[in-house]
Design a protein around this motif. Sequence first.
Motif, mmCIF file in Angstrom:
data_model
loop_
_atom_site.group_PDB
_atom_site.id
_atom_site.type_symbol
_atom_site.label_atom_id
_atom_site.label_comp_id
_atom_site.label_asym_id
_atom_site.label_seq_id
_atom_site.Cartn_x
_atom_site.Cartn_y
_atom_site.Cartn_z
ATOM 1 N N HIS A 16 -20.280 -0.558 31.543
ATOM 2 C CA HIS A 16 -19.549 0.715 31.456
ATOM 3 C C HIS A 16 -20.112 1.468 30.257
ATOM 4 O O HIS A 16 -20.202 0.902 29.170
ATOM 5 C CB HIS A 16 -18.043 0.466 31.261
ATOM 6 N N MET A 17 -20.527 2.699 30.487
ATOM 7 C CA MET A 17 -21.176 3.481 29.425
ATOM 8 C C MET A 17 -22.434 2.757 28.915
ATOM 9 O O MET A 17 -22.791 2.835 27.743
ATOM 10 C CB MET A 17 -20.214 3.725 28.248
ATOM 11 N N GLY A 18 -23.078 1.984 29.861
ATOM 12 C CA GLY A 18 -24.309 1.291 29.500
ATOM 13 C C GLY A 18 -24.087 0.026 28.700
ATOM 14 O O GLY A 18 -25.039 -0.567 28.192
ATOM 15 N N LYS A 19 -22.805 -0.396 28.565
ATOM 16 C CA LYS A 19 -22.488 -1.575 27.766
ATOM 17 C C LYS A 19 -21.745 -2.601 28.624
ATOM 18 O O LYS A 19 -20.918 -2.245 29.477
ATOM 19 C CB LYS A 19 -21.594 -1.198 26.575
ATOM 20 N N THR A 20 -22.046 -3.886 28.367
ATOM 21 C CA THR A 20 -21.312 -4.952 29.029
ATOM 22 C C THR A 20 -19.950 -5.109 28.382
ATOM 23 O O THR A 20 -19.662 -4.511 27.338
ATOM 24 C CB THR A 20 -22.070 -6.281 28.919
ATOM 25 N N PHE A 21 -19.114 -5.925 29.005
ATOM 26 C CA PHE A 21 -17.769 -6.148 28.474
ATOM 27 C C PHE A 21 -17.822 -6.658 27.038
ATOM 28 O O PHE A 21 -17.140 -6.145 26.160
ATOM 29 C CB PHE A 21 -17.022 -7.152 29.360
ATOM 30 N N GLU A 22 -18.675 -7.665 26.793
ATOM 31 C CA GLU A 22 -18.707 -8.250 25.452
ATOM 32 C C GLU A 22 -19.296 -7.289 24.430
ATOM 33 O O GLU A 22 -18.927 -7.300 23.248
ATOM 34 C CB GLU A 22 -19.464 -9.587 25.454
ATOM 35 N N GLU A 23 -20.197 -6.405 24.877
ATOM 36 C CA GLU A 23 -20.759 -5.419 23.957
ATOM 37 C C GLU A 23 -19.703 -4.368 23.584
ATOM 38 O O GLU A 23 -19.588 -3.969 22.412
ATOM 39 C CB GLU A 23 -21.981 -4.752 24.588
ATOM 40 N N LEU A 24 -18.918 -3.938 24.578
ATOM 41 C CA LEU A 24 -17.831 -3.001 24.290
ATOM 42 C C LEU A 24 -16.773 -3.653 23.403
ATOM 43 O O LEU A 24 -16.243 -3.024 22.472
ATOM 44 C CB LEU A 24 -17.179 -2.519 25.588
ATOM 45 N N GLN A 25 -16.472 -4.909 23.682
ATOM 46 C CA GLN A 25 -15.479 -5.638 22.904
ATOM 47 C C GLN A 25 -15.889 -5.711 21.436
ATOM 48 O O GLN A 25 -15.066 -5.588 20.531
ATOM 49 C CB GLN A 25 -15.324 -7.048 23.478
ATOM 50 N N GLU A 26 -17.180 -5.837 21.199
ATOM 51 C CA GLU A 26 -17.666 -5.978 19.834
ATOM 52 C C GLU A 26 -17.909 -4.634 19.169
ATOM 53 O O GLU A 26 -17.588 -4.442 17.999
ATOM 54 C CB GLU A 26 -18.973 -6.775 19.836
ATOM 55 N N GLU A 27 -18.455 -3.663 19.942
ATOM 56 C CA GLU A 27 -18.925 -2.418 19.337
ATOM 57 C C GLU A 27 -17.959 -1.248 19.479
ATOM 58 O O GLU A 27 -17.924 -0.357 18.631
ATOM 59 C CB GLU A 27 -20.280 -2.023 19.952
ATOM 60 N N ASN A 28 -17.177 -1.225 20.566
ATOM 61 C CA ASN A 28 -16.342 -0.043 20.813
ATOM 62 C C ASN A 28 -15.038 -0.436 21.516
ATOM 63 O O ASN A 28 -14.820 -0.116 22.681
ATOM 64 C CB ASN A 28 -17.115 0.975 21.662
ATOM 65 N N PRO A 29 -14.138 -1.129 20.817
ATOM 66 C CA PRO A 29 -12.884 -1.573 21.446
ATOM 67 C C PRO A 29 -11.999 -0.410 21.905
ATOM 68 O O PRO A 29 -11.231 -0.564 22.841
ATOM 69 C CB PRO A 29 -12.204 -2.391 20.349
ATOM 70 N N ASP A 30 -12.136 0.759 21.264
ATOM 71 C CA ASP A 30 -11.345 1.924 21.698
ATOM 72 C C ASP A 30 -11.715 2.318 23.121
ATOM 73 O O ASP A 30 -10.847 2.635 23.943
ATOM 74 C CB ASP A 30 -11.582 3.119 20.762
ATOM 75 N N ALA A 31 -13.010 2.328 23.416
ATOM 76 C CA ALA A 31 -13.472 2.685 24.762
ATOM 77 C C ALA A 31 -12.993 1.655 25.779
ATOM 78 O O ALA A 31 -12.624 1.990 26.908
ATOM 79 C CB ALA A 31 -14.994 2.789 24.787
ATOM 80 N N LEU A 32 -12.966 0.388 25.381
ATOM 81 C CA LEU A 32 -12.503 -0.672 26.268
ATOM 82 C C LEU A 32 -11.010 -0.519 26.560
ATOM 83 O O LEU A 32 -10.566 -0.661 27.703
ATOM 84 C CB LEU A 32 -12.778 -2.035 25.619
#
Length: 384
Positions: free
Chosen positions: A343-359
């Motif tokens: 999502h937005m070019g990021k995997t779940f774990e990447e979003l979890q680490e880098e952008n939790p607001d987007a998740l």
Amino acid sequence: MKKLPFYMSAAAQGQNEKIPFSISASTESQTTLIRITGTIGWDTDSEIFRRQIDALSQQGIADAHLYLNGPGGSVFDAEEIVNIIQSVFKGKITGEGGALVASAYTRIAMICETFTMPENGMFMVHKPSGGVWGTANDLRSYLKLLEDKEKQYLDIYKAKVTDSTKLEQQWNAGDWWLTATEAKENGFISEVRGKAKIGSTTTAMIAACGCPQDRIPKINNSQKEENMDLKAMAKALGLPESATEAEINAAIEKGNQAQKDLETLKTAQAQKAKDELTAKIKKDVEKAVEEKRITADNSQKWIDALHKDYEGNKELLDSLEAVEKIPHKPSPGAHGTTTKATHMGKTFEELQEENPDALADLMEKDPDAYDAIYNNYLERKKLK
């Protein structure tokens, strides 16, 4: 150095008997009704008034109507009342006066687009006055402040009146007492309405303010009617009908104090709840970091998200598993290769680490998409 506050009072400071101050706000037909009476500055609590006004403004009410009746009082407290009203109500501000609109009350009246007074009401403007003692520098400083206040008020009145030259002459002469009709003719008010009920108590207050004897309104409310009014007020306040005016005023003051105490208690309770929530969020986030469900550098983002929506984002935080970066490589055997869902070019774990607001936003607005990348993460983790 001891300073005495500036007063725009309808009589010299200390000559008026204390008239209990009352200020309140309520709502009627999408308009806030603000009632101000008594001597401004005796019992003024601008913070309680601001909280009342803020609570009403949160309902989306933009218009206000003022009722003013009193001898004046502190210039600075009157100015604070004006600031609060003008900062909150961006729609139409209208007003009406009672039997007496004098001194600092006229300053408040000037913010109204339209202002009415009863035919037998009195309107009075004059220069601010005050006192101070101290060094020569103290006196010069205070004199400068007084002169600035004089100019400010004169400019405000000039913007309303029909004849600024006449205003300046009266301003320099002393108290300018006007009937409602004269106040309208001179541009201070916009309309004169029917007569108000005036009893001996009201005429005594107007006389004590320095109104010329031949200009004091005539009593049109008999002592019997006035006593009936007092009885009605006493009953409304839970007092015996035989209660005196002093006892009624004391009950009003007690009620005002009770309201202040209630507001103080509410503020304390709200602060306690806020502190408890902050502590709870801190504990939740620290636990998530310790369990490696989020990284420490994203702690503040989660703290902010939990303050915005504790229940929703706490559910998301609790659903997270320890962050584990999964290498992208084929899995052996029949499982083959599992493609990374993003999502937005990021995997779940990447979003979890880098952008939790987007998740968190994805979970709220598009739960299907959230489930897709989360289930993909679990599948890749299983195949690792």
